[in-house]
Design a protein around this motif. Structure first.
Motif, PDB file in Angstrom:
ATOM      1  N   LYS A 141     -27.345   7.500   1.481  1.00 18.36           N
ATOM      2  CA  LYS A 141     -27.013   6.097   1.704  1.00 18.36           C
ATOM      3  C   LYS A 141     -25.564   5.848   1.307  1.00 18.36           C
ATOM      4  O   LYS A 141     -24.993   6.577   0.486  1.00 18.36           O
ATOM      5  CB  LYS A 141     -27.946   5.198   0.884  1.00 18.36           C
ATOM      6  N   LEU A 142     -24.987   4.802   1.872  1.00 17.46           N
ATOM      7  CA  LEU A 142     -23.603   4.435   1.584  1.00 17.46           C
ATOM      8  C   LEU A 142     -23.517   2.973   1.191  1.00 17.46           C
ATOM      9  O   LEU A 142     -24.259   2.133   1.705  1.00 17.46           O
ATOM     10  CB  LEU A 142     -22.708   4.663   2.808  1.00 17.46           C
ATOM     11  N   ILE A 143     -22.617   2.688   0.278  1.00 24.38           N
ATOM     12  CA  ILE A 143     -22.199   1.301   0.030  1.00 24.38           C
ATOM     13  C   ILE A 143     -20.728   1.255   0.436  1.00 24.38           C
ATOM     14  O   ILE A 143     -19.865   1.823  -0.254  1.00 24.38           O
ATOM     15  CB  ILE A 143     -22.368   0.885  -1.440  1.00 24.38           C
ATOM     16  N   ASP A 144     -20.457   0.659   1.574  1.00 22.72           N
ATOM     17  CA  ASP A 144     -19.095   0.666   2.106  1.00 22.72           C
ATOM     18  C   ASP A 144     -18.620  -0.726   2.524  1.00 22.72           C
ATOM     19  O   ASP A 144     -17.660  -0.861   3.288  1.00 22.72           O
ATOM     20  CB  ASP A 144     -18.994   1.626   3.291  1.00 22.72           C
ATOM     21  N   ASP A 145     -19.310  -1.750   2.015  1.00 23.55           N
ATOM     22  CA  ASP A 145     -18.939  -3.112   2.394  1.00 23.55           C
ATOM     23  C   ASP A 145     -18.588  -3.963   1.180  1.00 23.55           C
ATOM     24  O   ASP A 145     -18.970  -5.121   1.075  1.00 23.55           O
ATOM     25  CB  ASP A 145     -20.075  -3.765   3.181  1.00 23.55           C
ATOM     26  N   PHE A 146     -17.877  -3.369   0.248  1.00 22.78           N
ATOM     27  CA  PHE A 146     -17.434  -4.119  -0.915  1.00 22.78           C
ATOM     28  C   PHE A 146     -16.451  -5.205  -0.498  1.00 22.78           C
ATOM     29  O   PHE A 146     -15.737  -5.079   0.508  1.00 22.78           O
ATOM     30  CB  PHE A 146     -16.756  -3.188  -1.935  1.00 22.78           C
ATOM     31  N   VAL A 147     -16.432  -6.253  -1.265  1.00 25.49           N
ATOM     32  CA  VAL A 147     -15.447  -7.316  -1.030  1.00 25.49           C
ATOM     33  C   VAL A 147     -14.053  -6.722  -1.204  1.00 25.49           C
ATOM     34  O   VAL A 147     -13.788  -6.013  -2.188  1.00 25.49           O
ATOM     35  CB  VAL A 147     -15.660  -8.480  -2.024  1.00 25.49           C
ATOM     36  N   PRO A 148     -13.161  -6.926  -0.252  1.00 26.59           N
ATOM     37  CA  PRO A 148     -11.814  -6.345  -0.370  1.00 26.59           C
ATOM     38  C   PRO A 148     -11.145  -6.722  -1.687  1.00 26.59           C
ATOM     39  O   PRO A 148     -11.289  -7.844  -2.180  1.00 26.59           O
ATOM     40  CB  PRO A 148     -11.061  -6.954   0.822  1.00 26.59           C
ATOM     41  N   VAL A 149     -10.415  -5.764  -2.229  1.00 23.99           N
ATOM     42  CA  VAL A 149      -9.719  -5.997  -3.489  1.00 23.99           C
ATOM     43  C   VAL A 149      -8.629  -7.041  -3.281  1.00 23.99           C
ATOM     44  O   VAL A 149      -7.784  -6.911  -2.392  1.00 23.99           O
ATOM     45  CB  VAL A 149      -9.107  -4.671  -4.004  1.00 23.99           C
ATOM     46  N   LYS A 150      -8.682  -8.087  -4.089  1.00 25.87           N
ATOM     47  CA  LYS A 150      -7.716  -9.173  -3.934  1.00 25.87           C
ATOM     48  C   LYS A 150      -6.334  -8.764  -4.437  1.00 25.87           C
ATOM     49  O   LYS A 150      -5.309  -9.083  -3.836  1.00 25.87           O
ATOM     50  CB  LYS A 150      -8.201 -10.421  -4.678  1.00 25.87           C
ATOM     51  N   LYS A 151      -6.340  -8.058  -5.546  1.00 26.02           N
ATOM     52  CA  LYS A 151      -5.067  -7.673  -6.149  1.00 26.02           C
ATOM     53  C   LYS A 151      -4.709  -6.267  -5.684  1.00 26.02           C
ATOM     54  O   LYS A 151      -5.196  -5.284  -6.205  1.00 26.02           O
ATOM     55  CB  LYS A 151      -5.149  -7.715  -7.674  1.00 26.02           C
ATOM     56  N   SER A 152      -3.886  -6.182  -4.670  1.00 24.19           N
ATOM     57  CA  SER A 152      -3.418  -4.885  -4.193  1.00 24.19           C
ATOM     58  C   SER A 152      -1.913  -4.785  -4.435  1.00 24.19           C
ATOM     59  O   SER A 152      -1.238  -5.797  -4.635  1.00 24.19           O
ATOM     60  CB  SER A 152      -3.739  -4.702  -2.712  1.00 24.19           C
ATOM     61  N   THR A 153      -1.429  -3.583  -4.421  1.00 24.38           N
ATOM     62  CA  THR A 153      -0.008  -3.346  -4.677  1.00 24.38           C
ATOM     63  C   THR A 153       0.586  -2.623  -3.479  1.00 24.38           C
ATOM     64  O   THR A 153       0.104  -1.541  -3.103  1.00 24.38           O
ATOM     65  CB  THR A 153       0.189  -2.483  -5.937  1.00 24.38           C
ATOM     66  N   GLU A 154       1.593  -3.192  -2.882  1.00 27.68           N
ATOM     67  CA  GLU A 154       2.267  -2.543  -1.760  1.00 27.68           C
ATOM     68  C   GLU A 154       3.507  -1.832  -2.282  1.00 27.68           C
ATOM     69  O   GLU A 154       4.382  -2.457  -2.890  1.00 27.68           O
ATOM     70  CB  GLU A 154       2.633  -3.555  -0.679  1.00 27.68           C
ATOM     71  N   ILE A 155       3.573  -0.556  -2.029  1.00 22.88           N
ATOM     72  CA  ILE A 155       4.637   0.288  -2.584  1.00 22.88           C
ATOM     73  C   ILE A 155       5.515   0.802  -1.447  1.00 22.88           C
ATOM     74  O   ILE A 155       5.015   1.335  -0.444  1.00 22.88           O
ATOM     75  CB  ILE A 155       4.028   1.471  -3.360  1.00 22.88           C
ATOM     76  N   GLU A 156       6.794   0.619  -1.599  1.00 26.82           N
ATOM     77  CA  GLU A 156       7.752   1.117  -0.616  1.00 26.82           C
ATOM     78  C   GLU A 156       8.017   2.595  -0.890  1.00 26.82           C
ATOM     79  O   GLU A 156       8.326   2.984  -2.016  1.00 26.82           O
ATOM     80  CB  GLU A 156       9.046   0.309  -0.708  1.00 26.82           C
ATOM     81  N   VAL A 157       7.858   3.422   0.144  1.00 24.69           N
ATOM     82  CA  VAL A 157       8.035   4.879   0.013  1.00 24.69           C
ATOM     83  C   VAL A 157       9.354   5.264   0.667  1.00 24.69           C
ATOM     84  O   VAL A 157       9.580   4.996   1.852  1.00 24.69           O
ATOM     85  CB  VAL A 157       6.874   5.634   0.678  1.00 24.69           C
ATOM     86  N   LYS A 158      10.229   5.900  -0.118  1.00 29.15           N
ATOM     87  CA  LYS A 158      11.578   6.224   0.372  1.00 29.15           C
ATOM     88  C   LYS A 158      11.853   7.712   0.152  1.00 29.15           C
ATOM     89  O   LYS A 158      11.842   8.177  -0.999  1.00 29.15           O
ATOM     90  CB  LYS A 158      12.622   5.399  -0.373  1.00 29.15           C
ATOM     91  N   PRO A 159      12.080   8.466   1.229  1.00 24.67           N
ATOM     92  CA  PRO A 159      12.486   9.868   1.046  1.00 24.67           C
ATOM     93  C   PRO A 159      13.829   9.929   0.323  1.00 24.67           C
ATOM     94  O   PRO A 159      14.705   9.080   0.555  1.00 24.67           O
ATOM     95  CB  PRO A 159      12.613  10.391   2.479  1.00 24.67           C
ATOM     96  N   PHE A 160      13.967  10.927  -0.547  1.00 27.85           N
ATOM     97  CA  PHE A 160      15.232  11.089  -1.267  1.00 27.85           C
ATOM     98  C   PHE A 160      15.716  12.516  -1.057  1.00 27.85           C
ATOM     99  O   PHE A 160      15.067  13.478  -1.467  1.00 27.85           O
ATOM    100  CB  PHE A 160      15.046  10.811  -2.762  1.00 27.85           C
ATOM    101  N   MET A 161      16.868  12.652  -0.390  1.00 31.35           N
ATOM    102  CA  MET A 161      17.342  13.960   0.049  1.00 31.35           C
ATOM    103  C   MET A 161      18.354  14.605  -0.903  1.00 31.35           C
ATOM    104  O   MET A 161      18.735  15.743  -0.720  1.00 31.35           O
ATOM    105  CB  MET A 161      17.999  13.840   1.438  1.00 31.35           C
ATOM    106  N   GLY A 162      18.824  13.888  -1.902  1.00 31.76           N
ATOM    107  CA  GLY A 162      19.935  14.391  -2.701  1.00 31.76           C
ATOM    108  C   GLY A 162      19.566  15.492  -3.672  1.00 31.76           C
ATOM    109  O   GLY A 162      18.391  15.834  -3.867  1.00 31.76           O
ATOM    110  N   ASP A 163      20.609  16.049  -4.335  1.00 32.13           N
ATOM    111  CA  ASP A 163      20.404  17.074  -5.348  1.00 32.13           C
ATOM    112  C   ASP A 163      20.229  16.411  -6.710  1.00 32.13           C
ATOM    113  O   ASP A 163      20.071  15.180  -6.816  1.00 32.13           O
ATOM    114  CB  ASP A 163      21.559  18.076  -5.358  1.00 32.13           C
ATOM    115  N   GLU A 164      20.306  17.206  -7.770  1.00 31.74           N
ATOM    116  CA  GLU A 164      20.054  16.679  -9.112  1.00 31.74           C
ATOM    117  C   GLU A 164      21.106  15.650  -9.531  1.00 31.74           C
ATOM    118  O   GLU A 164      20.785  14.647 -10.197  1.00 31.74           O
ATOM    119  CB  GLU A 164      20.014  17.843 -10.115  1.00 31.74           C
ATOM    120  N   ASN A 165      22.340  15.886  -9.143  1.00 30.89           N
ATOM    121  CA  ASN A 165      23.387  14.912  -9.483  1.00 30.89           C
ATOM    122  C   ASN A 165      23.187  13.599  -8.740  1.00 30.89           C
ATOM    123  O   ASN A 165      23.395  12.514  -9.288  1.00 30.89           O
ATOM    124  CB  ASN A 165      24.768  15.497  -9.160  1.00 30.89           C
TER     125      ASN A 165
END
Length: 917
Positions: free
Chosen positions: A519-543
């Protein structure tokens, strides 16, 4: 003939006098103990398994029969002619003289039969029972009571192949042969009469393997207790009887701790959560609580939910619910590492204290991993052997259960996943482990973190837990659907391809079996407090990374940098300490002294942990490895991470803007959560450490599917399933695709090789078992890996993939011949250690660190240990005389915090960790 003629045990008393115990007395002791264990130790769940396997008979009778016949094989010349190990010559001679007087040895008897070692008494007992008409399902339990059942049924022909071991004289018409045979049958008949069987045909069969394993484990446990002369003392040399009732009563009370736990909980979820956790349940927690209450026969439950959603409370409440429903009497809660296990021990202890107070029960608890004795909370718990009848705390430690093989038998156990994986490892005394698990609800936390090697053991362990009908609760924030299906199919021992198990992307998601139905429980009330995170590739070296960090933190802030290797963390930390100052940079990885790592962990939790915003520093940079993603409830304003498989990235990003209470303290630049992913590039070429640890295939799929924005927790399942559903292709140009195909082939070869390597020692598939325990542990894994050194926890390496490691205790030279703890160079402790100062020895034992893996390769580990052992013989030889230190290896740093080992120099820095040149 006198049944007290034969001996079972011989030893030297504290006063030096000879002691012995007659065979029949030991058999009576064991019968009594196993009967009491059946009534008072086994859970109702375990008793039901045994009762269901016995045809219309009193199940306890067959259990007591096993107890009273387990050492029947000692009624043989091969055993009775053995000399005592402690050189009790007079006692040995007296016993042989009695045998001679009763006509059981000839005038010209040999002191010891030359082939006696070919008929160990467990095998002899099984062979005799077979001769008397006892079936293999019972007899194999006797044959295995010293840890391993016989491999083949033909082994019971030992009674014919080595008949002199059984009757002294081979000729069956010889008077001595006849007397031995008659006396063995007389003891067997006496045993049946003591239990209440009139004839061998009255002995019922034990129809299920699970019941046989539980009885085998119970017999081993009973034999160990009955063999402990603190509980059941040996006799003086001229004594052969005792006050039976008094002996049994006193012996049992000396060992016995608490009756089985019978959980009673509040079926109102709100009241339960308020009573035990101090808050009302979330909708997610409430739904699960009610689903368990309504279930008829819940077996396995997999809870997938985001970080910080309260999965631990779900697990603990489920333990109490499922224990009551299934009539189990305890819990095993396991996690991947010692650090996560230690952290969870505190939470379980607090919950168990409330359960104990509410139910009025006294609870035993164990912490099980290689350094459990050094855990302060565990060490501070009262031990029932120490506190007699005055028990002020409701939660305690039962000392008898603190051994390596007995800890898992206690009621409540928190341990590393190894303890569960060992359930599927063919190893001596495995039945004891099965006994411990077959009466407990099992919780597996952070289940996403197991590779294919460990997964092979875990799935076989789940299969056997399913056969025991033990409820299993599995927790994860980032579980691939394939693993979800493997867990369920293993537990149910079937290979369903139901699409709902594989394809449901709901989050949170609860999958559970109720009988054979999933059996599955897959109809939970959507989480009200969500966090949207911006994902940014970073190509540089250590400096470039350093400059970017300076820019982001120009107004302050807390920055986390998670990389894939210790070496990379150390290189970065030097640059950042130079730029930002030592006081503003914290380095956290596995190559620190355990004591320093513990201090660092506490410092991080106090500064950037949950509810610590009053201590939150204006500027902090934390540079670490995967250990940051495992257990620390900390909060970063901004994060950089090396590219890693998607589930691990999501675990790491779970520490970004984790606690809303800190939002008002975040600098303006960092008000919105930002994740910078290092090592991503258009040609899919990765930093060598990342490729080595994870392989390019998962890194390529992660890079391809990684979005520009992640919503926590709503994106988690979708991202994990995309990356791990290998039927979903990636669309790249031909050159990159060629690299991708090659990486996939490498990945599949590696996965298959791990599975094959693990299967070498994996316990048999349940369906491959016959009708008895004969052959259960065939091809038993060796007690050690074949090396001449016995270093580390034997057996544990076999359920975790990877090379061996060498752990040492690290101290610093304080004076010409002494040494001190690091950070305390003015206090020479060498004298205190030599004098056996318990407190200082325990403190020293906590200063451990793993050496770099270059020292423990297959080709040089022996050489490394030889060098360390020689150094220890010359400098730290008295350690082997002290508790907590015996078997340990130590190194002594010089005034520059360095130690020369072979062609390398080790340097320790409390800020950066252990470095090697």
């Amino acid at each position: 003939m006198d049944l007290n003629l034969f001996w079972a045990k011989k030893s030297r008393g504290i006063d030096g006098s000879a002691k012995w115990l007659s065979l029949c007395q030991h058999l009576l002791d064991t019968k009594f103990v196993i009967g009491m264990l059946y009534n008072h130790y086994l859970s109702e769940h375990q008793r039901q398994i045994i009762e269901n396997a016995i045809d219309g008979d009193d199940a306890k009778k067959i259990v007591e029969f096993v107890g009273i016949t387990h050492d029947l094989g000692k009624a043989t010349p091969a055993f009775q002619m053995k000399k005592s190990y402690q050189g009790l010559q007079d006692l040995d001679e007296n016993i042989v003289e009695k045998l001679f007087m009763h006509g059981l040895v000839p005038d010209d008897y040999m002191d010891l039969l030359s082939s006696s070692n070919r008929s160990p008494h467990a095998l002899a007992g099984e062979s005799l029972l077979k001769k008397f008409g006892v079936n293999n399902d019972v007899g194999s339990i006797i044959g295995g009571h010293h840890g391993k059942p016989i491999e083949y049924e033909d082994d019971c022909n030992d009674i014919n192949d080595f008949s002199e071991n059984y009757y002294y004289e081979i000729n069956s018409k010889n008077n001595i042969h006849i007397k031995w045979a008659d006396l063995q049958k007389e003891i067997f008949d006496w045993a049946m009469d003591e239990v209440g069987y009139d004839d061998v045909e009255d002995i019922p069969g034990i129809k299920s393997i699970t019941a046989q394993v539980i009885i085998e484990g119970l017999l081993i446990m009973a034999d160990w207790i009955a063999s402990n002369d603190n509980y059941f003392p040996l006799f003086d040399e001229d004594q052969d009887t005792c006050d039976y009732e008094a002996r049994m009563h006193e012996g049992w009370l000396k060992w016995f701790g608490n009756d089985s736990w019978n959980p009673e909980y509040n079926h109102d979820s709100n009241k339960y959560y308020q009573e035990n956790f101090g808050f009302s349940p979330r909708e997610f927690q409430d739904r699960i609580f009610k689903a368990i209450d309504k279930s008829q026969n819940l077996g396995i439950m997999i809870v997938e939910a985001g970080m910080g959603m309260g999965k631990t409370e779900v697990a603990l409440s489920s333990v109490e619910q499922l224990s009551q429903k299934s009539k189990c009497n305890g819990m095993f809660y396991c996690l991947p590492t010692q650090a996560t296990t230690n952290a969870m021990f505190y939470r379980v202890y607090n919950w168990l204290t409330k359960v104990s107070a509410r139910n009025g029960d006294e609870m035993d608890i164990q912490l099980v991993h290689g350094k459990a004795s050094l855990n302060d909370k565990f060490a501070d718990l009262p031990h029932n052997a120490d506190i007699g009848e005055s028990r002020d705390e409701g939660v305690m430690v039962n000392q008898w259960f603190t051994g390596n093989k007995t800890a898992i038998l206690d009621s409540f156990v928190v341990g590393t996943i190894d303890q569960l994986l060992l359930l599927a490892l063919r190893k001596k005394h495995l039945a004891l482990r099965h006994l411990g698990f077959s009466g407990k609800v099992v919780v597996i936390d952070e289940s996403h973190g197991f590779d294919s090697y460990m997964q092979t053991y875990l799935c076989r362990a789940l299969q056997w837990l399913g056969k025991y009908h033990i409820p299993v609760v599995i927790l994860s924030a980032t579980l691939p659907a394939q693993k979800r299906a493997e867990f369920i199919n293993s537990y149910l021992d079937k290979h369903t391809k139901e699409s709902k198990i594989y394809n449901d992307l709901a989050y949170p998601l609860v999958s559970y079996s109720d009988g054979d139905e999933v059996k599955l429980i897959d109809d939970f009330v959507p989480v009200k407090k969500s966090t949207e995170i911006e994902v940014k590739p970073f190509m540089g070296d250590e400096n470039d990374l350093l400059n970017k960090t300076k820019n982001l933190l120009s107004d302050g802030g807390i920055c986390g940098i998670v990389v894939n290797t210790v070496k990379r963390a150390q290189v970065l930390s030097r640059k950042f300490i130079e730029a930002f100052g030592e006081e503003n940079v914290e380095v956290f990885h596995a190559s620190f002294l355990d004591t320093d790592r513990s201090k660092k962990e506490k410092r991080l939790l106090s500064e950037i942990g949950k509810g610590k915003n009053e201590n939150r520093p204006k500027l902090k940079i934390v540079i670490g490895t995967q250990v940051l993603e495992q257990s620390l409830d900390i909060d970063f304003d901004v994060m950089f991470t090396d590219l890693a498989p998607i589930d691990l990235i999501l675990q790491r990003v779970g520490r970004l803007h984790r606690h809303a209470d800190n939002n008002d303290k975040r600098p303006n630049k960092l008000k919105n959560p930002q994740l910078y992913v290092l090592s991503m590039n258009s040609d899919y070429e990765y930093e060598s450490g990342a490729s080595f640890v994870y392989g390019d295939f998962l890194l390529m799929r992660t890079q391809y599917f990684l979005p520009s924005k992640i919503n926590l927790p709503n994106s988690i399942s979708n991202l994990v399933q995309k990356v791990y559903d290998f039927s979903i292709p990636i669309q790249v140009d031909a050159e990159i695709n060629e690299k991708y195909v090659s990486a996939q082939e490498d990945y599949e070869v590696k996965i298959n090789s791990k599975k094959v390597a693990a299967s070498t020692y994996t316990l048999k598939n349940y369906s491959d078992m016959q009708d008895s325990l004969i052959g259960w542990l065939n091809n038993d894994s060796k007690e050690s890996n074949g090396n001449k050194h016995s270093y580390g926890d034997e057996g544990l390496a076999q359920v975790r993939d990877g090379e061996d490691t060498i752990e040492v205790i690290m101290v610093k030279r304080g004076s010409e011949s002494g040494y001190c703890l690091l950070g305390d160079s003015n206090n020479d402790i060498s004298g205190l250690i030599a004098d056996g100062n318990y407190k200082k020895i325990k403190e020293l034992a906590q200063n451990t660190i793993k050496l770099p893996r270059i020292f423990s390769k297959v080709y040089n580990i022996e050489h490394t240990i030889d060098l360390l052992e020689e150094f220890n013989r010359q400098n730290l030889s008295n350690w082997q005389l002290q508790p907590f230190l015996k078997g340990s290896l130590g190194i002594i740093l010089d005034s520059n915090n360095q130690f020369k080992l072979d062609d390398y120099t080790l340097t320790y820095d409390s800020n950066i960790g252990l470095m090697i040149e």
